[in-house]
Write a protein that holds these residues in place. Structure first.
Motif, PDB file in Angstrom:
ATOM      1  N   LEU A  83      28.934  52.056  52.939  1.00  0.00           N
ATOM      2  CA  LEU A  83      28.380  51.517  52.045  1.00  0.00           C
ATOM      3  C   LEU A  83      29.268  50.878  50.718  1.00  0.00           C
ATOM      4  O   LEU A  83      30.002  49.724  50.556  1.00  0.00           O
ATOM      5  N   LYS A  84      29.703  52.299  50.545  1.00  0.00           N
ATOM      6  CA  LYS A  84      31.691  52.165  49.498  1.00  0.00           C
ATOM      7  C   LYS A  84      32.330  51.555  49.843  1.00  0.00           C
ATOM      8  O   LYS A  84      32.591  50.493  49.574  1.00  0.00           O
ATOM      9  N   GLU A  85      33.210  51.581  51.316  1.00  0.00           N
ATOM     10  CA  GLU A  85      34.164  50.657  51.916  1.00  0.00           C
ATOM     11  C   GLU A  85      33.817  48.745  51.717  1.00  0.00           C
ATOM     12  O   GLU A  85      34.544  48.513  51.100  1.00  0.00           O
ATOM     13  N   ALA A  86      32.332  48.942  52.506  1.00  0.00           N
ATOM     14  CA  ALA A  86      32.259  47.207  52.052  1.00  0.00           C
ATOM     15  C   ALA A  86      32.741  47.368  50.810  1.00  0.00           C
ATOM     16  O   ALA A  86      33.172  45.853  50.279  1.00  0.00           O
ATOM     17  N   TRP A  87      31.728  47.798  49.447  1.00  0.00           N
ATOM     18  CA  TRP A  87      32.258  47.290  48.241  1.00  0.00           C
ATOM     19  C   TRP A  87      33.186  46.881  47.740  1.00  0.00           C
ATOM     20  O   TRP A  87      33.385  45.883  47.270  1.00  0.00           O
ATOM     21  N   LEU A  88      34.320  47.850  48.116  1.00  0.00           N
ATOM     22  CA  LEU A  88      35.352  47.855  47.690  1.00  0.00           C
ATOM     23  C   LEU A  88      36.190  46.591  48.128  1.00  0.00           C
ATOM     24  O   LEU A  88      37.295  46.206  48.079  1.00  0.00           O
ATOM     25  N   ALA A  89      35.988  46.483  49.694  1.00  0.00           N
ATOM     26  CA  ALA A  89      36.744  45.641  50.048  1.00  0.00           C
ATOM     27  C   ALA A  89      36.111  43.685  49.646  1.00  0.00           C
ATOM     28  O   ALA A  89      37.169  43.226  49.666  1.00  0.00           O
ATOM     29  N   GLN A  90      34.899  44.530  49.440  1.00  0.00           N
ATOM     30  CA  GLN A  90      34.444  42.615  48.525  1.00  0.00           C
ATOM     31  C   GLN A  90      35.245  42.523  47.330  1.00  0.00           C
ATOM     32  O   GLN A  90      35.701  41.493  46.804  1.00  0.00           O
ATOM     33  N   ARG A  91      35.913  43.729  46.925  1.00  0.00           N
ATOM     34  CA  ARG A  91      36.383  43.441  45.041  1.00  0.00           C
ATOM     35  C   ARG A  91      37.756  43.370  45.733  1.00  0.00           C
ATOM     36  O   ARG A  91      38.292  42.676  44.947  1.00  0.00           O
ATOM     37  N   LEU A  92      38.296  43.816  46.923  1.00  0.00           N
ATOM     38  CA  LEU A  92      39.777  43.406  46.967  1.00  0.00           C
ATOM     39  C   LEU A  92      39.667  41.908  46.963  1.00  0.00           C
ATOM     40  O   LEU A  92      40.851  41.578  47.361  1.00  0.00           O
ATOM     41  N   LYS A  93      38.550  41.433  48.051  1.00  0.00           N
ATOM     42  CA  LYS A  93      38.321  39.945  48.485  1.00  0.00           C
ATOM     43  C   LYS A  93      38.975  38.877  47.527  1.00  0.00           C
ATOM     44  O   LYS A  93      39.855  37.617  47.279  1.00  0.00           O
ATOM     45  N   GLU A  94      38.610  39.583  46.057  1.00  0.00           N
ATOM     46  CA  GLU A  94      38.933  39.080  44.666  1.00  0.00           C
ATOM     47  C   GLU A  94      40.404  39.330  44.488  1.00  0.00           C
ATOM     48  O   GLU A  94      40.467  38.225  42.669  1.00  0.00           O
ATOM     49  N   LEU A  95      40.404  39.612  44.710  1.00  0.00           N
ATOM     50  CA  LEU A  95      42.817  39.998  44.146  1.00  0.00           C
ATOM     51  C   LEU A  95      42.869  39.058  45.022  1.00  0.00           C
ATOM     52  O   LEU A  95      43.301  38.202  46.080  1.00  0.00           O
ATOM     53  N   THR A  96      44.471  38.959  44.495  1.00  0.00           N
ATOM     54  CA  THR A  96      45.620  37.875  44.742  1.00  0.00           C
ATOM     55  C   THR A  96      46.203  38.697  45.925  1.00  0.00           C
ATOM     56  O   THR A  96      45.983  40.540  45.893  1.00  0.00           O
ATOM     57  N   PRO A  97      46.898  38.238  46.998  1.00  0.00           N
ATOM     58  CA  PRO A  97      47.182  38.524  47.752  1.00  0.00           C
ATOM     59  C   PRO A  97      48.688  39.435  47.585  1.00  0.00           C
ATOM     60  O   PRO A  97      48.560  40.366  48.130  1.00  0.00           O
ATOM     61  N   GLU A  98      49.114  39.332  46.408  1.00  0.00           N
ATOM     62  CA  GLU A  98      50.577  39.926  45.528  1.00  0.00           C
ATOM     63  C   GLU A  98      49.742  41.167  44.799  1.00  0.00           C
ATOM     64  O   GLU A  98      49.793  42.537  45.004  1.00  0.00           O
TER      65      GLU A  98
END
Length: 153
Positions: free
Chosen positions: A120-135
């Motif tokens: 659950l925690k990693e899924a939430w964090l992975a979703q937040r990471l998708k909102e960031l730029t590649p840089e």
């Protein structure tokens, strides 16, 4: 007439070590609170969950070693272990060389709870990471080992 000064972002003054320390403290505390909200529905206290994680990491650990590692008093750790054992999340077995002690290990139920908690925690964090730029993700990849180092000092 008194007015409130404008609120300053915690990342506003990163030039000094004190400013960086302040920004990291605020930001990491906020991120930790957000991650805790992504918890599996288990009703464990933060201390119980941290203990379960520690037992998983160091299988067959004694309550005294756990208390030292988690920076709590041995009687407090005994109560935490008892609560986890009552829920079937850890088991206590006689110590292999010292009959006065026991070792604590995670049960299958405890492993399942930890697996769901992490998912659950990693899924939430992975979703937040998708909102960031590649840089931005690249910068975080570079910062992760440094943050890990800070957590061990």
């Amino acid at each position: 007439m008194l007015t409130n000064p404008p609120k300053v972002s915690p990342v506003a003054n990163l030039r000094s070590d004190v400013g960086l320390a302040s920004a990291l403290r605020v930001t990491l505390a906020r991120l930790n609170r957000r991650l805790r909200r992504q918890s599996a529905k288990h009703s464990l206290t933060p201390t119980q969950l941290a203990t379960l994680v520690a037992v998983d990491r160091h299988s067959a650990i004694t309550p005294g070693e756990l208390a030292e590692q988690e920076k709590v008093q041995p009687p407090s750790m005994t109560r935490v272990i008892a609560a986890l054992a009552a829920r079937g999340l850890v088991s206590r077995t006689p110590h292999p060389t010292d009959r006065r002690q026991v070792t604590v290990t995670v049960t299958e139920a405890g492993l399942a709870l930890l697996k769901e908690e992490r998912r659950l925690k990693e899924a939430w964090l992975a979703q937040r990471l998708k909102e960031l730029t590649p840089e931005e993700r690249t910068v975080l990849r570079q910062a992760a080992p440094i943050l890990e180092k800070l957590s061990k000092i």
